[in-house]
Design a protein around this motif. Sequence first.
Motif, mmCIF file in Angstrom:
data_model
loop_
_atom_site.group_PDB
_atom_site.id
_atom_site.type_symbol
_atom_site.label_atom_id
_atom_site.label_comp_id
_atom_site.label_asym_id
_atom_site.label_seq_id
_atom_site.Cartn_x
_atom_site.Cartn_y
_atom_site.Cartn_z
ATOM 1 N N ALA A 22 -8.087 -1.381 1.025
ATOM 2 C CA ALA A 22 -7.538 -2.087 -0.141
ATOM 3 C C ALA A 22 -6.467 -1.238 -0.815
ATOM 4 C CB ALA A 22 -8.655 -2.412 -1.126
ATOM 5 N N CYS A 23 -6.700 0.076 -0.855
ATOM 6 C CA CYS A 23 -5.739 0.999 -1.463
ATOM 7 C C CYS A 23 -4.420 0.964 -0.676
ATOM 8 C CB CYS A 23 -6.340 2.403 -1.487
ATOM 9 S SG CYS A 23 -5.211 3.662 -2.075
ATOM 10 N N LYS A 24 -4.521 1.045 0.643
ATOM 11 C CA LYS A 24 -3.321 0.987 1.493
ATOM 12 C C LYS A 24 -2.575 -0.327 1.286
ATOM 13 C CE LYS A 24 -3.836 4.016 5.431
ATOM 14 N NZ LYS A 24 -2.598 4.753 5.465
ATOM 15 N N ASN A 27 -0.860 -0.601 -2.224
ATOM 16 C CA ASN A 27 0.260 0.339 -2.368
ATOM 17 C C ASN A 27 1.306 0.194 -1.254
ATOM 18 O OD1 ASN A 27 -0.385 2.076 -4.785
ATOM 19 N ND2 ASN A 27 -2.308 2.200 -3.649
ATOM 20 N N LYS A 28 1.085 -0.792 -0.369
ATOM 21 C CA LYS A 28 1.994 -1.043 0.765
ATOM 22 C C LYS A 28 2.213 0.225 1.590
ATOM 23 C CE LYS A 28 4.523 -4.942 -1.240
ATOM 24 N NZ LYS A 28 3.894 -5.076 -2.538
ATOM 25 N N ASN A 29 1.129 0.971 1.773
ATOM 26 C CA ASN A 29 1.207 2.182 2.596
ATOM 27 C C ASN A 29 0.936 1.822 4.053
ATOM 28 O OD1 ASN A 29 1.845 4.173 0.762
ATOM 29 N ND2 ASN A 29 -0.269 4.505 0.136
ATOM 30 N N PRO A 30 1.776 2.288 4.973
ATOM 31 C CA PRO A 30 1.568 1.942 6.380
ATOM 32 C C PRO A 30 0.322 2.617 6.954
ATOM 33 C CG PRO A 30 3.313 3.574 6.151
ATOM 34 C CD PRO A 30 2.916 3.184 4.757
ATOM 35 N N GLY A 31 -0.166 2.063 8.055
ATOM 36 C CA GLY A 31 -1.266 2.712 8.769
ATOM 37 C C GLY A 31 -0.772 4.019 9.368
ATOM 38 N N THR A 32 -1.686 4.937 9.591
ATOM 39 C CA THR A 32 -1.289 6.205 10.216
ATOM 40 C C THR A 32 -1.955 6.303 11.581
ATOM 41 O OG1 THR A 32 -3.026 7.200 8.890
ATOM 42 C CG2 THR A 32 -0.806 7.583 8.143
ATOM 43 N N LYS A 33 -1.331 7.058 12.469
ATOM 44 C CA LYS A 33 -1.856 7.177 13.825
ATOM 45 C C LYS A 33 -3.235 7.845 13.774
ATOM 46 C CE LYS A 33 -0.342 8.075 18.392
ATOM 47 N NZ LYS A 33 0.608 8.559 19.308
ATOM 48 N N THR A 34 -4.192 7.252 14.460
ATOM 49 C CA THR A 34 -5.542 7.819 14.425
ATOM 50 C C THR A 34 -5.963 8.293 15.816
ATOM 51 O OG1 THR A 34 -6.467 5.627 14.715
ATOM 52 C CG2 THR A 34 -6.289 6.420 12.473
ATOM 53 N N CYS A 141 -3.359 8.889 -5.522
ATOM 54 C CA CYS A 141 -3.856 7.699 -6.229
ATOM 55 C C CYS A 141 -3.153 7.522 -7.573
ATOM 56 C CB CYS A 141 -5.370 7.867 -6.453
ATOM 57 S SG CYS A 141 -6.073 6.852 -7.750
ATOM 58 N N THR A 142 -2.799 6.275 -7.895
ATOM 59 C CA THR A 142 -2.083 5.978 -9.146
ATOM 60 C C THR A 142 -3.006 5.366 -10.210
ATOM 61 O OG1 THR A 142 -1.604 3.742 -8.443
ATOM 62 C CG2 THR A 142 -0.011 5.433 -7.773
ATOM 63 N N MET A 143 -4.297 5.279 -9.916
ATOM 64 C CA MET A 143 -5.277 4.539 -10.738
ATOM 65 C C MET A 143 -4.927 3.052 -10.733
ATOM 66 S SD MET A 143 -6.648 5.103 -14.686
ATOM 67 C CE MET A 143 -7.463 6.671 -14.782
ATOM 68 N N CYS A 144 -4.095 2.620 -9.757
ATOM 69 C CA CYS A 144 -3.592 1.236 -9.727
ATOM 70 C C CYS A 144 -3.061 0.876 -11.114
ATOM 71 C CB CYS A 144 -4.678 0.253 -9.291
ATOM 72 S SG CYS A 144 -4.858 0.110 -7.511
ATOM 73 N N PHE A 145 -2.207 1.734 -11.640
ATOM 74 C CA PHE A 145 -1.737 1.552 -13.014
ATOM 75 C C PHE A 145 -1.084 0.182 -13.215
ATOM 76 C CE2 PHE A 145 1.013 2.422 -16.698
ATOM 77 C CZ PHE A 145 0.015 2.800 -17.578
ATOM 78 N N ASP A 146 -0.364 -0.268 -12.164
ATOM 79 C CA ASP A 146 0.291 -1.579 -12.267
ATOM 80 C C ASP A 146 -0.725 -2.716 -12.375
ATOM 81 O OD1 ASP A 146 -0.492 -0.962 -9.673
ATOM 82 O OD2 ASP A 146 1.278 -1.783 -8.705
ATOM 83 N N ARG A 147 -1.902 -2.539 -11.816
ATOM 84 C CA ARG A 147 -2.945 -3.561 -11.913
ATOM 85 C C ARG A 147 -3.690 -3.462 -13.242
ATOM 86 N NH1 ARG A 147 -5.113 -5.841 -7.020
ATOM 87 N NH2 ARG A 147 -7.087 -6.023 -8.121
ATOM 88 N N ALA A 155 -7.631 -1.729 -7.033
ATOM 89 C CA ALA A 155 -7.884 -2.470 -5.787
ATOM 90 C C ALA A 155 -9.152 -2.002 -5.089
ATOM 91 C CB ALA A 155 -6.683 -2.339 -4.860
ATOM 92 N N CYS A 156 -9.408 -0.690 -5.086
ATOM 93 C CA CYS A 156 -10.593 -0.160 -4.393
ATOM 94 C C CYS A 156 -11.876 -0.673 -5.040
ATOM 95 C CB CYS A 156 -10.565 1.373 -4.374
ATOM 96 S SG CYS A 156 -10.416 2.146 -5.992
ATOM 97 N N VAL A 157 -11.905 -0.684 -6.369
ATOM 98 C CA VAL A 157 -13.111 -1.114 -7.102
ATOM 99 C C VAL A 157 -13.349 -2.604 -6.880
ATOM 100 C CG1 VAL A 157 -14.191 -1.259 -9.383
ATOM 101 C CG2 VAL A 157 -12.708 0.679 -8.834
ATOM 102 N N LYS A 158 -12.262 -3.357 -6.944
ATOM 103 C CA LYS A 158 -12.341 -4.825 -6.766
ATOM 104 C C LYS A 158 -12.929 -5.154 -5.386
ATOM 105 C CE LYS A 158 -10.876 -9.132 -7.538
ATOM 106 N NZ LYS A 158 -11.696 -9.966 -8.363
ATOM 107 N N THR A 159 -12.586 -4.326 -4.386
ATOM 108 C CA THR A 159 -12.979 -4.613 -3.006
ATOM 109 C C THR A 159 -14.401 -4.177 -2.662
ATOM 110 O OG1 THR A 159 -10.704 -4.412 -2.325
ATOM 111 C CG2 THR A 159 -12.326 -4.116 -0.602
ATOM 112 N N CYS A 160 -14.868 -3.107 -3.274
ATOM 113 C CA CYS A 160 -16.145 -2.500 -2.866
ATOM 114 C C CYS A 160 -17.274 -3.552 -2.853
ATOM 115 C CB CYS A 160 -16.504 -1.344 -3.812
ATOM 116 S SG CYS A 160 -18.073 -0.578 -3.351
ATOM 117 N N PRO A 161 -17.878 -3.809 -1.685
ATOM 118 C CA PRO A 161 -18.875 -4.887 -1.594
ATOM 119 C C PRO A 161 -20.277 -4.477 -2.028
ATOM 120 C CG PRO A 161 -18.484 -3.962 0.582
ATOM 121 C CD PRO A 161 -17.609 -3.191 -0.367
ATOM 122 N N THR A 162 -20.508 -3.170 -2.248
ATOM 123 C CA THR A 162 -21.884 -2.727 -2.504
ATOM 124 C C THR A 162 -22.134 -2.342 -3.964
ATOM 125 O OG1 THR A 162 -21.339 -0.416 -2.088
ATOM 126 C CG2 THR A 162 -21.989 -1.732 -0.172
ATOM 127 N N GLY A 163 -21.082 -2.358 -4.779
ATOM 128 C CA GLY A 163 -21.236 -1.921 -6.166
ATOM 129 C C GLY A 163 -21.229 -0.408 -6.291
#
Length: 245
Positions: A22-24, A27-34, A141-147, A155-163
């Motif tokens: 969600a963070c990526k 923030n429109k961050n591309p995937g990185t080679k894994t 991390c920007t604290m999702c200041f724009d959100r 975004a990370c908090v909004k997404t977390c499915p387990t609380g």
Amino acid sequence: MADKSFFIDTTKCTACRGCQIACKQWNKNPGTKTLQRGNHQNPDDLSTYTFKLVRFNEVEVPGGEPQWYFFADQCRHCISPPCKEVADGKVKGAIIQDETTGAVIFNTKMKIKPADFKEIREVCPYDIPRFHPSAGIMAKCTMCFDRIKEGMLPACVKTCPTGAMSFGDRKDILEKANKRLAEVKGKFKDAMLANPEDVRVIYLLVDDPKKYHKFAVAENAIGITRKMALKRLFQPLNTLRQMIG
Ligand code: SF4
Ligand code: SF4
């Protein structure tokens, strides 16, 4: 808006990596080679394209069984950020702290020299800042200041499915963290909150912090590195020397 904080309850984290993705995405961050490294850690570290990283640590417990420790790593948005203290003496405005929320933000419009970045990274007690050498900019991390300024959750908090992740006014988050700590203490005698007085991202850990991540807690109790503490100690002497030439 008021002073904000996160609470990350590692006892509820299943390492689904939803927060990392969600963070990526936001923030429109591309995937990185894994790479397949023989464990689940991917990517291997934070970077200018990965502001949030779920760290996997496999530890052998008594009896020889392996046990996983999950740690959703990110900038702690320190109450008195040492990174900003150093950056202010290098490129004023390169790191700013929002007065109401307390968010610590790297200004990506300002370029930094590699040597200055090295000092900024060294003073971070949690080894967070990363550098893009060709662009000369720092990222984290920007604290999702724009959100959050629009009343949305990071975004990370909004997404977390387990609380496992919460975000809100600091007073409420501290209360929630302490309440949860009291709840888990019966089962986990070593349970603790990581540097709650010094940071705005408060982790609940139930075992030795080093089992989660080398930088899960600050190197010392006051939340700053030894190098920074020494610098502060000698600051009045240095100022006096400058005054008397
Ligand atoms: S965790 Fe590190 S990068 Fe984040 S505010 Fe604190 S010192 Fe700065
Ligand atoms: S989204 Fe929640 S449960 Fe999934 S890895 Fe992140 S903190 Fe853990």
